[in-house]
Design an enzyme around this catalytic site. Structure first.
Site: not given
Lengths: 689, 151
Positions: B116-117
């Protein structure tokens, strides 16, 4: 389930039973004499479709459990054994895996139907809430079932979802440890998930009984949204609803069979054909499609706890629907504003689903936030507001009046067409965005003999591919799930049993211990599996510059690439599913001696045009003239790559020909059967319309 | 009371069993083979533990950032052992939803989580993305200058 029955058996044996247990009276009153509104449309057949799907999932599930091993080191292999070795195992597994998706598809249609026609309104609130409970149970069951094959997506999906509970303040970590039964997702987790996955469908079946009971107390809602008053408003369940449901089910089975026999991996993720590895996270964790809208909501909120709360609220809010929408008119047919907003809401849900599958960056995050707002606004702002300001059209006096006035307007289909076009446009815009972000070139599509609905393996190509594997690939790559006996299987390379035996004898297989307690080597037998080139993963890594050459048994299913928006819709109809073979073929031919200007490749790696990131640890494996074929096929890299890819496709799916053959038979039968049901239904309903 | 007492074994059985706990005993790791700028991943209690031999540049970057500007304020000094500033030992599990971040990636010379970065800096502190907290430091001590015991 709807009051005392007037069922009177004439047979003395049945009379004897009926006096002691009035079960036939119950069945008669619930499924024969039970009055159903005569204006029900086909959206109402999804209740029956769902019952059939639940039954099928339980049946196939119980059978699969007879062959499955819920143990972390064996689970993945046991699923492969089911597909490869158990009689019709591939069929049962496809039925169960696609069945889950079909079950969710049907439940979403069933829910949207309830939403559109106001089926949650007085007196059906409890009926609706029971439905929400079933949906929640289905989500839990589906999630745990997806973990059982123990592939990469199973493992990391389980990790991400169980970690949602770590957002709980103070107790979060203890709850997660409790769920795992360890310090990370592992064997205890798999075991308990299996146990619960077996249990929950029976709980669902129990709640379904309550759901149907509540339905038969309140009576069915109908497209007009007015309650049945006189006998003229209803028809008996049998034969009217029975035959209509049977026709609906049969149509649904056609779609279901399309997935089972022709697109078994269309809805799956290629990463799940790689065995679970706690040390490597897949680059892009995507849940199954039926969770995607909620996943998009989770990711659109930057705060962890708030994101988890939003995701669960998005589901739980459904339970409060009867009290959020207080409009007196049930059916949206007579609510001009509610009808339009309903379709907008459908589009919002579809778009959220699309976003859930995209990487969480850039424009996707912003759009995700807007759509999340729209989702909640529909329930919390719009529906309560509409009930106050909207002027509904007049509803018919009775169901009978509604049926007689049927000749009426056809505006609804036009509205939905416009909306469908809007979705298409939006998705297309989204995928164009995606394409721009993509710097990697997609592997070129090849012509494969095994593609399409009647595709078959090319025996010559499989035999040549086996030779390439044996002489080149097998120096580093194992082929663990293939036994020598498989070479003589029908639908395979077409060797005889004796040839497979002779082939096996060329190999040395480690066996033992013997009576002296020592291991020894012996010639291979047909029942032996292809031996691995390395004794363990560490040895493989040490010999290959730190990279582990992957096992090739499933490589053509475990590799894929994005096809983007317009193509993935086209692929559903054209049955295109050869991304794996295209990729493998492209990798084998994608080596270039010099990387293009501006690209630097780390030492010990090689440049490959089609490998993600371009730096591959495998040196160029195939060169012209390296393998000689007996049948005069050209000794070129292109020919080698094509043949070995065909061989590996067979290795990944040895029963593909049987699958397509049976699929054709099933389709011929189902189409005829559906046609017969349609005309029977027409005949039965002739006097009711 | 009796009912609750009866319920307890049914809940408690779900927690890690004796063999799982025993397998989670401390482990020793030899640091000598890890060159400057390199890192290794070892498994402890089924969790990946990153041991990074940080460069001077990485240490400086981690210490230059004003602590109060961080989402989960913690000084780099508090996350390493005194006198062993070059060694960073963190549990490599993203505090968002449990994926394994990749070392030497992202904008902060630290870790990048592909799921999710989330991005962590060279001290394993969260700098960007949805993760709420820094990568946790497992309990460990230096047995000698080139050997640590985790657990």
């Amino acid at each position: 389930m709807s009051g005392p029955s007037d069922y009177q058996p004439t047979n003395p044996a049945l009379k004897w039973i009926e006096r002691r247990l009035p079960i036939m009276g119950l069945v008669h009153s619930s499924f024969v004499a039970y009055p159903t509104p005569r204006n029900l449309n086909y959206w109402w057949t999804f209740g029956a479709i769902l019952s059939v799907m639940l039954g099928l999932q339980i049946l196939t599930g119980v059978i699969l459990a007879m062959h499955y091993t819920p143990e972390a080191t064996m689970a993945f292999k046991s699923v492969e054994s089911i597909v490869r070795d158990v009689n019709y195992g591939w069929l049962l597994r496809n039925m169960h895996a696609s069945g889950a998706s079909m079950f969710f598809l049907a439940v979403y249609i069933h829910m949207f139907r309830g939403l559109y026609y106001g089926s949650y309104k007085e007196p059906r609130e409890i009926l609706w809430i029971l439905g929400v409970i079933i949906y929640l149970l289905m989500m839990a069951t589906g999630f745990m079932g997806y973990v059982l094959p123990w592939g990469q997506m199973s493992f990391w999906g389980a990790t991400v979802i169980t970690n949602l509970f770590s957002a709980v303040p103070y107790f979060g970590d203890s709850i997660v440890t409790l769920l795992w039964g360890g310090y990370s997702v592992g064997n205890p987790t798999l075991n308990r998930f299996f146990s619960l996955h077996y249990l929950l469908p029976f709980v669902i079946a129990g709640v379904v009984v309550l759901h149907i009971w509540a339905l038969h107390v309140a009576g069915q809602n109908n497209p007009a949204g007015v309650e049945a008053k006189t006998e003229k408003d209803t028809v008996p369940f049998t034969p009217y609803a029975t035959i209509k449901d049977a026709f609906g089910i049969s149509c649904f089975m056609l779609l279901y069979a399309w997935f089972i026999f022709y697109m078994p991996n269309y809805l799956g993720d290629s990463d799940n054909y790689i065995v679970a590895n706690p040390g490597v996270t897949p680059a892009h964790i995507v849940p199954e499609w039926y969770y995607l809208p909620f996943y998009a909501i989770l990711r659109s909120i930057p705060n962890k706890l708030a994101g988890v709360i939003a995701m669960f609220s998005a589901i739980l809010i459904l339970a409060f629907l009867p009290w959020l929408d207080t409009a007196k008119t049930k059916s949206s047919k007579y609510r001009p504003l509610a009808k339009q907003f309903f379709w907008i809401f459908v589009v919002v849900c579809v778009l959220l689903g699309y976003l859930g599958a995209q990487p969480p960056e850039g424009i996707y995050v912003i759009v995700g936030r807007i759509l999340t707002f729209c989702y909640f606004a529909y329930f919390l702002i719009l529906l309560p507001l509409l009930s106050r300001i909207e002027k509904p059209r007049t509803v018919p006096n009775s169901i009978a009046d509604d049926v007689l006035a049927k000749a009426g307007s056809k505006s609804a289909p036009m509205v939905s067409t416009v909306i469908a076009l809007a979705i298409a446009g939006a998705l297309f815009a989204g995928s164009a965005q995606n394409a721009r972000a993509e710097e990697q070139e997609a592997p070129p599509s090849q012509k494969w003999s095994f593609s399409g609905p009647v595709g078959k393996y090319d025996r010559g190509s499989l035999q040549r591919g086996l030779k390439v594997y044996k002489e080149v690939c097998s120096a580093c790559h194992s082929l663990n799930y293939i036994a020598f006996r498989n070479l003589a299987d029908p639908g395979g390379p077409g060797y005889s049993g004796a040839q497979a035996k002779a082939f096996a004898e060329e190999y040395k297989i480690k066996d033992g211990p013997n009576d002296q307690g020592e291991m020894f080597e012996r010639p291979g037998r047909p029942a032996d599996y292809f031996p691995s080139p390395f004794p363990n993963e560490q040895a493989a890594r040490a010999a290959n510059g730190g990279a582990n050459p992957p096992d090739l048994s499933l490589i053509t299913k475990a590799r894929s690439y994005e096809r983007g928006f317009p193509m993935f819709v086209v692929d559903f109809f054209s049955q295109f599913q050869e991304t794996g073979p295209n990729y493998v073929n492209a990798i084998l031919q994608g080596f270039e001696d010099k990387p293009p200007a501006g690209v630097s490749i780390p030492e010990g790696s090689y440049y490959n045009k089609y490998f993600p990131g371009h730096a591959i640890k495998m040196p160029k494996p195939l060169n012209d003239g390296q393998v000689t074929f007996d049948d005069g096929s050209p000794a070129t890299v292109a020919q080698y790559a094509k043949d070995v890819t065909s061989f590996l496709m067979w290795a990944a799916e040895p029963h593909m020909e049987a699958r397509k053959r049976l699929g054709l038979q099933v389709f011929v039968f189902l189409i005829l059967f559906t046609g017969l049901l349609y005309f029977t239904k027409k005949k039965v309903w002739a006097d009711a319309h | 009371m009796g009912g609750l007492a009866t319920l307890w074994p049914f809940v408690a059985q779900m927690n890690p069993d004796a063999s799982t706990i025993a397998a989670g005993a401390p482990i020793e790791v030899d640091l000598a083979p890890i060159a400057e700028g390199q890192d290794i991943k070892v498994f402890w209690r089924g969790k990946p533990v990153y041991i990074s031999h940080r460069t001077k540049k990485q240490i400086d970057e981690a210490r230059k950032v004003p602590v109060s500007s961080l989402p989960d304020p913690q000084s780099d000094e508090a996350r390493v052992k005194e006198g062993h500033d070059q060694w960073l030992v963190v549990i490599g599990i993203c505090t968002h939803l449990g994926c394994i971040p990749i070392a030497h990636e992202g904008n902060y010379d630290g870790f990048f989580c592909p799921c999710h970065g989330s991005q962590y800096d060279s001290s394993g502190r969260i700098r960007q993305g949805p993760a709420p907290a820094n990568l946790p430091v497992p309990p460990y001590q230096f047995v000698s200058d080139s050997k640590i015991q985790i657990g």
